[in-house]
Design a protein around this motif. Structure first.
Motif, PDB file in Angstrom:
ATOM      1  N   ARG A  69       0.827  -1.215   0.000  1.00 25.87           N
ATOM      2  CA  ARG A  69       0.000   0.000   0.000  1.00 25.87           C
ATOM      3  C   ARG A  69       0.858   1.261   0.000  1.00 25.87           C
ATOM      4  N   ALA A  70       1.938   1.251   0.762  1.00 24.69           N
ATOM      5  CA  ALA A  70       2.814   2.424   0.823  1.00 24.69           C
ATOM      6  C   ALA A  70       3.478   2.681  -0.520  1.00 24.69           C
ATOM      7  N   GLU A  71       3.973   1.633  -1.157  1.00 24.31           N
ATOM      8  CA  GLU A  71       4.604   1.799  -2.471  1.00 24.31           C
ATOM      9  C   GLU A  71       3.605   2.323  -3.491  1.00 24.31           C
ATOM     10  N   SER A  72       2.395   1.834  -3.439  1.00 31.08           N
ATOM     11  CA  SER A  72       1.359   2.293  -4.359  1.00 31.08           C
ATOM     12  C   SER A  72       1.024   3.762  -4.117  1.00 31.08           C
ATOM     13  N   ALA A  73       0.955   4.152  -2.844  1.00 35.86           N
ATOM     14  CA  ALA A  73       0.642   5.544  -2.510  1.00 35.86           C
ATOM     15  C   ALA A  73       1.748   6.480  -2.979  1.00 35.86           C
ATOM     16  N   LEU A  74       3.002   6.059  -2.799  1.00 28.61           N
ATOM     17  CA  LEU A  74       4.120   6.877  -3.262  1.00 28.61           C
ATOM     18  C   LEU A  74       4.118   6.994  -4.780  1.00 28.61           C
ATOM     19  N   ALA A  75       3.894   5.881  -5.465  1.00 28.75           N
ATOM     20  CA  ALA A  75       3.852   5.916  -6.928  1.00 28.75           C
ATOM     21  C   ALA A  75       2.755   6.850  -7.415  1.00 28.75           C
ATOM     22  N   ASP A  76       1.591   6.825  -6.757  1.00 27.84           N
ATOM     23  CA  ASP A  76       0.473   7.675  -7.157  1.00 27.84           C
ATOM     24  C   ASP A  76       0.823   9.159  -7.042  1.00 27.84           C
ATOM     25  N   LEU A  77       1.611   9.517  -6.024  1.00 30.09           N
ATOM     26  CA  LEU A  77       2.011  10.912  -5.868  1.00 30.09           C
ATOM     27  C   LEU A  77       2.735  11.424  -7.106  1.00 30.09           C
ATOM     28  N   PHE A  78       3.480  10.530  -7.756  1.00 30.03           N
ATOM     29  CA  PHE A  78       4.305  10.928  -8.891  1.00 30.03           C
ATOM     30  C   PHE A  78       3.642  10.622 -10.240  1.00 30.03           C
ATOM     31  N   GLY A  79       2.423  10.150 -10.216  1.00 27.32           N
ATOM     32  CA  GLY A  79       1.718   9.904 -11.456  1.00 27.32           C
ATOM     33  C   GLY A  79       1.367   8.462 -11.718  1.00 27.32           C
ATOM     34  N   GLY A  80       1.765   7.551 -10.816  1.00 26.07           N
ATOM     35  CA  GLY A  80       1.311   6.170 -10.905  1.00 26.07           C
ATOM     36  C   GLY A  80       2.240   5.195 -11.581  1.00 26.07           C
ATOM     37  N   ALA A  81       3.176   5.675 -12.395  1.00 26.80           N
ATOM     38  CA  ALA A  81       4.016   4.752 -13.160  1.00 26.80           C
ATOM     39  C   ALA A  81       5.389   4.529 -12.532  1.00 26.80           C
ATOM     40  N   ALA A  82       5.613   5.044 -11.339  1.00 26.08           N
ATOM     41  CA  ALA A  82       6.931   4.979 -10.712  1.00 26.08           C
ATOM     42  C   ALA A  82       7.184   3.622 -10.066  1.00 26.08           C
ATOM     43  N   ALA A  83       8.459   3.256  -9.982  1.00 28.41           N
ATOM     44  CA  ALA A  83       8.897   2.111  -9.179  1.00 28.41           C
ATOM     45  C   ALA A  83       9.418   2.652  -7.859  1.00 28.41           C
ATOM     46  N   VAL A  84       9.107   1.967  -6.768  1.00 25.46           N
ATOM     47  CA  VAL A  84       9.416   2.479  -5.435  1.00 25.46           C
ATOM     48  C   VAL A  84      10.173   1.439  -4.631  1.00 25.46           C
ATOM     49  N   ALA A  85      11.172   1.888  -3.876  1.00 23.25           N
ATOM     50  CA  ALA A  85      11.899   1.022  -2.949  1.00 23.25           C
ATOM     51  C   ALA A  85      12.081   1.756  -1.629  1.00 23.25           C
ATOM     52  N   LEU A  86      11.576   1.186  -0.546  1.00 23.51           N
ATOM     53  CA  LEU A  86      11.742   1.781   0.777  1.00 23.51           C
ATOM     54  C   LEU A  86      13.121   1.430   1.322  1.00 23.51           C
ATOM     55  N   CYS A  87      13.760   2.412   1.970  1.00 20.80           N
ATOM     56  CA  CYS A  87      15.117   2.237   2.487  1.00 20.80           C
ATOM     57  C   CYS A  87      15.173   2.683   3.941  1.00 20.80           C
ATOM     58  N   TRP A  88      16.294   2.380   4.586  1.00 22.31           N
ATOM     59  CA  TRP A  88      16.449   2.703   6.003  1.00 22.31           C
ATOM     60  C   TRP A  88      16.499   4.206   6.263  1.00 22.31           C
ATOM     61  N   GLY A  89      17.201   4.951   5.409  1.00 19.28           N
ATOM     62  CA  GLY A  89      17.372   6.377   5.678  1.00 19.28           C
ATOM     63  C   GLY A  89      17.841   7.140   4.464  1.00 19.28           C
ATOM     64  N   GLY A  90      18.166   8.414   4.675  1.00 24.42           N
ATOM     65  CA  GLY A  90      18.465   9.313   3.580  1.00 24.42           C
ATOM     66  C   GLY A  90      19.737   8.987   2.827  1.00 24.42           C
ATOM     67  N   THR A  91      20.819   8.716   3.547  1.00 29.02           N
ATOM     68  CA  THR A  91      22.067   8.391   2.865  1.00 29.02           C
ATOM     69  C   THR A  91      21.911   7.123   2.051  1.00 29.02           C
ATOM     70  N   GLY A  92      21.265   6.124   2.623  1.00 28.60           N
ATOM     71  CA  GLY A  92      21.028   4.881   1.901  1.00 28.60           C
ATOM     72  C   GLY A  92      20.183   5.093   0.664  1.00 28.60           C
ATOM     73  N   ALA A  93      19.151   5.918   0.779  1.00 28.48           N
ATOM     74  CA  ALA A  93      18.303   6.191  -0.379  1.00 28.48           C
ATOM     75  C   ALA A  93      19.081   6.898  -1.477  1.00 28.48           C
ATOM     76  N   ASN A  94      19.942   7.839  -1.100  1.00 32.21           N
ATOM     77  CA  ASN A  94      20.755   8.527  -2.103  1.00 32.21           C
ATOM     78  C   ASN A  94      21.725   7.565  -2.788  1.00 32.21           C
ATOM     79  N   VAL A  95      22.336   6.686  -2.008  1.00 26.74           N
ATOM     80  CA  VAL A  95      23.268   5.716  -2.589  1.00 26.74           C
ATOM     81  C   VAL A  95      22.532   4.803  -3.567  1.00 26.74           C
ATOM     82  N   VAL A  96      21.369   4.305  -3.165  1.00 25.34           N
ATOM     83  CA  VAL A  96      20.598   3.427  -4.045  1.00 25.34           C
ATOM     84  C   VAL A  96      20.186   4.168  -5.318  1.00 25.34           C
ATOM     85  N   GLY A  97      19.655   5.371  -5.152  1.00 26.43           N
ATOM     86  CA  GLY A  97      19.192   6.131  -6.300  1.00 26.43           C
ATOM     87  C   GLY A  97      20.300   6.432  -7.285  1.00 26.43           C
ATOM     88  N   LEU A  98      21.449   6.857  -6.779  1.00 27.11           N
ATOM     89  CA  LEU A  98      22.574   7.171  -7.658  1.00 27.11           C
ATOM     90  C   LEU A  98      23.135   5.906  -8.304  1.00 27.11           C
TER      91      LEU A  98
END
Length: 356
Positions: free
Chosen positions: A51-80
């Motif tokens: 449900r959380a991934e779906s809600a996040l994807a909807d915020l951006f228009g519905g077609a996004a892929a989402v991955a939950l991470c522990w924190g900000g540095t980890g999210a930046n590392v994954v994204g980059l």
């Protein structure tokens, strides 16, 4: 309460050192407690995460892929890491969090180089990107592969949607991807009337780090991939960079609660309003200069001397931003109250009067 020999007003209950100093939103705590009932499959195979991934994807228009991470540095590392190829580098502002405050994690874990650009306000412009692209095609130089912008910036400034679109256009024209570090993306969205897509999906951003910790979660940020060609590698990069939580339901439950009924925007809007109140309370105080008008939840204040900064820190700790200018950065959060702001403003006025 006294700081040194100076008589001071009562200190604020909530620290202005960082929005990380705030606790957890009650709605988020309640959601975690509720998610603790019974058992659930691990590694995101649970209804809360779905449900959380779906809600996040909807915020951006519905077609996004989402991955939950522990924190900000980890999210930046994954994204980059999802965006970078062999020998590629990341263009970012000199004050960017990935360059200054993440202990070299993006470089260590992605194997890339950060190409930092000095800016007056923490914001990259198209010309800043173009100035670094001389290295393209030269095998002796790290190849610019990603432009990373921070929304809102460490300097507390805000990109307008057209500014991000202009940077993204230059990046894409030269074969680069665009990453947005959104540790305070909620504060930016609230300042832009809740129009998240205007400066992400619609502006041409490829990957977003969506901050939750600074906006009332116990822990947790998310990676949102908007470029379909990149989405395939997202789960594998998250696992390899140690950001896959086994008991993912507690991350999912937090995000689900944060996104429900626009709680994420309301809390960020409150934090922004408290920053503006602080700036207003300090307007005209002798010996104090507010550096710019707060766009989001950061207020920058120049004090008369290093001694004034030290006196303030001894009373209610806050980080010094520019020591040469005796400038502090005061961060507000969902937990900041009007009383906190008024007490903190009174404390600043007191140390300024003593050391002016």
């Amino acid at each position: 309460m006294n700081a040194g020999s100076l008589s001071m007003p009562p200190a604020p209950q909530c620290s202005f050192a960082s929005d990380n100093a705030a606790g957890v939103l009650p709605e988020v705590l309640d959601a975690m407690v509720a998610a603790n009932e019974g058992c659930a499959l691990a590694y995101g195979e649970d209804p809360w995460t779905t449900r959380a991934e779906s809600a996040l994807a909807d915020l951006f228009g519905g077609a996004a892929a989402v991955a939950l991470c522990w924190g900000g540095t980890g999210a930046n590392v994954v994204g980059l890491a999802c965006l970078l190829g062999p020998g590629e580098a990341v263009i970012c502002a000199e004050e960017a969090h990935i360059a200054v405050d993440e202990g070299g994690a993006p470089e260590r874990f992605t194997g890339s180089k950060l190409l930092t650009v000095p800016t007056p306000d923490g914001k990259l412009r198209p010309d800043d990107v173009l100035a670094v692209l001389y290295a393209l095609g030269n095998q002796h130089h790290a190849q610019p592969g990603v432009v990373s912008i921070t929304q809102s910036t460490e300097r507390g400034t805000l990109y307008r949607p057209d500014e991000i679109a202009a940077v993204a256009e230059v990046a894409h024209d030269h074969g680069l991807h665009v990453h947005l570090d959104g540790a305070r993306i909620a504060n930016a969205a609230a300042a832009l009337d809740g129009d998240l897509r205007s400066f992400t999906t619609d502006a041409g951003v490829d990957v977003v780090s969506f901050g939750g910790t600074k906006n009332g979660l116990m822990y947790g940020d998310a990676v949102v991939v908007l470029e379909p060609a990149v989405a395939r590698v997202l789960p594998f990069v998250r696992k390899q960079t140690t950001q896959l939580a086994s008991k993912m339901r507690f991350l999912g439950a937090q995000f689900e609660a944060l996104l429900a009924d626009d709680l994420w925007l309301r809390t960020a809007g409150h934090a922004n309003a408290m920053a503006r109140r602080l700036a207003d309370r300090l307007d005209g105080v002798q010996g104090v200069q507010v550096t710019g008008t707060p766009d989001v939840n950061a207020t920058f204040v120049q004090l008369p001397s290093a001694a004034a900064v030290a006196e303030l820190q001894a009373w209610s700790f806050v980080w010094e931003w520019e020591p040469a200018r005796h400038e502090i950065r005061a961060m507000t959060s969902f937990a900041t109250t009007i009383d906190d702001v008024d007490r903190f403003a009174a404390g600043i006025a007191a140390v300024a009067a003593q050391h002016g």
